[in-house]
Design a protein around this motif. Structure first.
Motif, PDB file in Angstrom:
ATOM      1  N   PRO A 221       0.827  -1.217   0.000  1.00  0.00           N
ATOM      2  CA  PRO A 221       0.000   0.000   0.000  1.00  0.00           C
ATOM      3  C   PRO A 221       0.853   1.256   0.000  1.00  0.00           C
ATOM      4  O   PRO A 221       1.973   1.282   0.536  1.00  0.00           O
ATOM      5  N   ARG A 222       0.330   2.318  -0.573  1.00  0.00           N
ATOM      6  CA  ARG A 222       1.082   3.572  -0.667  1.00  0.00           C
ATOM      7  C   ARG A 222       0.844   4.492   0.527  1.00  0.00           C
ATOM      8  O   ARG A 222       1.462   5.561   0.622  1.00  0.00           O
ATOM      9  N   ASP A 223      -0.052   4.086   1.436  1.00  0.00           N
ATOM     10  CA  ASP A 223      -0.428   4.970   2.541  1.00  0.00           C
ATOM     11  C   ASP A 223       0.301   4.656   3.844  1.00  0.00           C
ATOM     12  O   ASP A 223      -0.094   5.126   4.913  1.00  0.00           O
ATOM     13  N   GLY A 224       1.364   3.845   3.767  1.00  0.00           N
ATOM     14  CA  GLY A 224       2.133   3.545   4.968  1.00  0.00           C
ATOM     15  C   GLY A 224       1.637   2.357   5.752  1.00  0.00           C
ATOM     16  O   GLY A 224       2.240   1.986   6.772  1.00  0.00           O
ATOM     17  N   ARG A 225       0.549   1.743   5.306  1.00  0.00           N
ATOM     18  CA  ARG A 225       0.076   0.547   5.999  1.00  0.00           C
ATOM     19  C   ARG A 225       0.916  -0.663   5.588  1.00  0.00           C
ATOM     20  O   ARG A 225       1.586  -0.648   4.555  1.00  0.00           O
TER      21      ARG A 225
ATOM     22  N   GLY B 267       6.317   2.254   8.586  1.00  0.00           N
ATOM     23  CA  GLY B 267       5.497   2.782   7.505  1.00  0.00           C
ATOM     24  C   GLY B 267       6.088   2.646   6.124  1.00  0.00           C
ATOM     25  O   GLY B 267       5.448   3.037   5.138  1.00  0.00           O
ATOM     26  N   HIS B 268       7.278   2.093   6.022  1.00  0.00           N
ATOM     27  CA  HIS B 268       7.909   1.907   4.714  1.00  0.00           C
ATOM     28  C   HIS B 268       7.887   0.432   4.338  1.00  0.00           C
ATOM     29  O   HIS B 268       8.329  -0.417   5.114  1.00  0.00           O
TER      30      HIS B 268
END
Length: 363
Positions: A118-122, A232-233
């Motif tokens: 995911p791009r939102d840090g999840r 988150g990365h």
């Protein structure tokens, strides 16, 4: 279909291996007997399997001695000769070596893996089917251990085999798929299962995992999909191992990374050696079509995206043919996901067609 569980408290590989072997003495012996049947059906004599098992121990000792120490200790604890534990850990290499000597291909396997970043840090979302021979369904085990104080590993594996699919407390995990290449050889190299084990024991980043894989001289091919998550990365790569070299396949722009049982690295793909009846490409195409569901935050939704049977579609969910020889009775024995944030495994003991929200088990 029971999946056994075990937790080791020992940090020393000799103590850990001995305790493991003693705890599972009868089960490990039974696992080797069943693999002996598969090796024989694949054309290998007992004497040849012993030689290959001894070679696996020797080459591993030159690459990562503590893993050889642990295998020898499992043998001591279980009362089995060390070469049998070496052969279990080198079962992929032995089957590949048998095929090379016969000028054949290994009967097709059907593991399918999907990862989404995911791009939102999840955290990453992963799912895989583990397809293997029907008569080996009772060898499954999930194992928790600490290779050193404060570093926890949880792996799904087979009794007597040091690791396969797993996750560690540094936010790194691995999935596992079989491959076959023209460079595969009958000179046993570092077992690919032990490459996965060393990654879980030592690596905290995808780059560190890549370096470990690159250091191993292998004799059989496999893809280890490495997934990492830290504050988150997210990161991921498919490491395609073969005697011809190491290939790397990165996620697509939408963060999706898919793999079945053929090479995706263009250079290595030129040397592909695969069974004529392989459905690997059909399964990969089906995964690509279902990527919206495979990106879901809901684990059951991701598993249901793998619900496809032959002959109506690509067999992402495999069921054995009772009339097939022992070498070709494929069954989806596990549906498994990595929870990198919690450092645990989520699994269903069987194929996607049996998954419900209540059938998931955590370890």
């Amino acid at each position: 279909m029971t999946v056994r569980r075990f937790e080791s408290a020992e940090h020393d590989p000799a103590l850990r291996g001995f305790a493991f072997g003693r705890a599972w003495r009868d089960e490990i012996a039974s696992t080797f007997t069943r693999y002996g049947e598969l090796f024989a059906a694949s054309g290998s004599s007992a004497a040849q399997v012993r030689t290959w098992g001894e070679q696996a121990l020797a080459v591993t000792d030159g690459w990562c001695p503590r893993l050889t120490t642990e295998m020898n200790a499992i043998a001591d604890g279980s009362g089995l000769p060390a070469w049998q534990i070496g052969a279990l850990n080198a079962r992929t290499e032995i089957l590949a070596a048998s095929a090379v000597r016969r000028g054949a291909t290994v009967p097709r396997g059907e593991c399918s893996t999907a990862v989404h970043l995911p791009r939102d840090g999840r955290p990453p979302r992963t799912i895989q089917t583990w397809d293997w021979h029907e008569h080996l369904r009772d060898v499954r085990l999930v194992w928790a251990y600490e290779p050193r104080p404060g570093h926890r590993v949880r792996t799904f594996t087979e009794l007597g085999v040091l690791a396969k699919i797993g996750v560690n407390s540094r936010g790194l995990g691995v999935h596992f798929n079989f491959l076959e290449h023209g460079s595969d050889t009958d000179e046993i190299g570092v077992p690919v299962h032990l490459v996965a084990r060393r990654i879980l024991d030592e690596a905290g980043t995808v780059g560190e995992a890549r370096d470990i894989a690159a250091s191993a001289r292998t004799s059989a091919s496999t893809v280890i999909t490495v997934v990492g998550f830290d504050r988150g990365h997210s990161d991921a790569v498919c490491l395609e191992l073969s005697p011809a070299g190491l290939g790397e396949v990165r996620p697509e722009q939408d963060g999706t990374l898919l793999h079945t049982n053929h090479f995706l690295d263009p250079e290595l793909a030129r040397g592909e050696r695969h069974a004529d009846d392989s459905d690997s490409r059909d399964r990969l195409a089906t995964l690509a079509e279902r990527r919206p569901a495979l990106r879901s935050a809901d684990l059951t939704d991701r598993a249901r995206a793998l619900l496809s049977h032959a002959p109506d579609g690509a067999p992402l969910c495999a069921h054995p043919d009772a009339d097939a020889p022992i070498t070709d009775r494929w069954e989806t024995l596990m549906t498994i996901s990595l929870d990198l944030e919690a450092s645990r495994l989520e699994f269903h003991p069987g194929g996607p067609c049996g998954v419900t929200p209540r059938t998931w088990q955590s370890f």
